[in-house]
Enzyme design. Sequence first.
Site, short mmCIF file in Angstrom:
data_model
loop_
_atom_site.label_atom_id
_atom_site.label_comp_id
_atom_site.label_asym_id
_atom_site.label_seq_id
_atom_site.Cartn_x
_atom_site.Cartn_y
_atom_site.Cartn_z
N GLU A 50 0.75 33.41 40.40
CA GLU A 50 1.12 32.39 39.43
C GLU A 50 1.86 32.94 38.21
O GLU A 50 1.35 33.00 37.09
CB GLU A 50 -0.13 31.62 38.97
CG GLU A 50 -0.84 30.92 40.11
CD GLU A 50 -2.00 30.06 39.66
OE1 GLU A 50 -2.49 29.26 40.48
OE2 GLU A 50 -2.43 30.16 38.48
N GLU A 99 -4.20 29.07 47.21
CA GLU A 99 -5.30 28.47 46.45
C GLU A 99 -5.20 26.96 46.56
O GLU A 99 -4.11 26.40 46.44
CB GLU A 99 -5.28 28.84 44.96
CG GLU A 99 -5.65 30.27 44.63
CD GLU A 99 -5.63 30.53 43.13
OE1 GLU A 99 -5.79 29.57 42.35
OE2 GLU A 99 -5.42 31.70 42.75
#
Length: 448
Positions: free
Chosen positions: A166, A353
């Site tokens: 991320e 995720e």
Amino acid sequence: MAKLVFPSDFVWGTATASYQIEGAVREGGRGPSIWDTFSHTPGKVANNDNGDVACDSYHRYEEDVALLKKLGVNAYRFSIAWPRIFPKGTGQVNPEGLDYYHRVLDALIASGIEPCVTLYHWDLPQALQDKGGWANRETIDAFVNYAETVFKAFDGKVKQWITFNETWCVSFLSNYLGVHAPGYTDLGLAVKVAHHCLVAHGEAVKKFRALGIRGEIGTTHNLNWIEPYSTRKEDVEAARRMRAWNNEWFMEPTFKGTYPAFMVDWFRAKGAEIPIRAGDMETIAQPIDFIGVNYYSGGFGRYKQGAGLFDGEEVQIGFDKTFMDWNVYPDGLYKVLSWVREEYGDTPIYITENGACYEDELTEDKRVHDAKRIDYFRKHFIQCHRLIESGVPLKGYFAWSLLDNFEWAEGYRKRFGIVYTDYNTLERHPKDSYYFIRDVIASGGLEV
């Protein structure tokens, strides 16, 4: 009822991150990270919580591997703590750190679970932050040196590597919004950090190839899906900017070696320039073996002058909400991964995720009846099956998270785990969602 059957080679896994679960921050030769500093700064984390102990997985990793084995997953995504390998970011390697991860990897492999290793899940050594952190291009070199050390140490044990988790959070959430470590609020700094992280990713991929390391390498971006509230041109453009902040700004350079021009112009108008040097964009766009996508939510956006960074506001249209106040938007997963394929081709995709935070209560018989989380997973599994049936190269799914853990700026008050962590005793208690996922894996799909 219909049975949705997943391919026999579909990868089922779950995920964690080093600072969120390991604890033992002053053991094994580990140096301090920016999250040690940030979490010990009063007011930065809810309840002034910190990751000093977390889930104590540093000492309890065998128990966690046993939970993974009983769950039936064939992969586990976790991250290596850079400060355990290089306590000061560079310099002398810490052999105790390497030994620890060798033990974790050996335990996973012995249980028939493939390790998926993330090199950077936000715990930058504080010594590097003291020199400017990701705003300093020297950190790129330090990262590549760290990556090379880890590649060589674990070559053959790890078949899937992720460079960064991320990059949007590393850059904008941490340096523009100030929510995460190091906690700055400077747009120009955030744009610079994002670029340097992307270059570091590309340099690590080049090093991986040059060394001939076995396995695959990719990166993970957190994507969302913002629909325009109406077909009005202003709404369409505002929603596109809001979406592109997470999506195109990171995917475009990763796959095409360019930044989206409309976003470059927007940032420039705000005084933020990308510090591109010769060769940077070619480096960023190194071919990767897969792309990891973290997906949690999405919504609807419309134009509103002066609202946020992009003259856009979200419009609530009646979504259910998680305890993070995030919209439950399963169809957004289908839309965003379909978009990834349309824009960037048939590179294999892993959902690295996906999960939900709810208020969980441990019953007297040590159970957690998390029906809402089960419903969240079920709806997103259906979208995964739709994607596969539609020809999107979705190869695997990692549920976030194996354990309730240190949820960054939210501390310990927000729980994403499929296993309940009792923070007083550090005992682990599988939730109903754990057994739901176990049964989906065992049966090869789910009834709808």
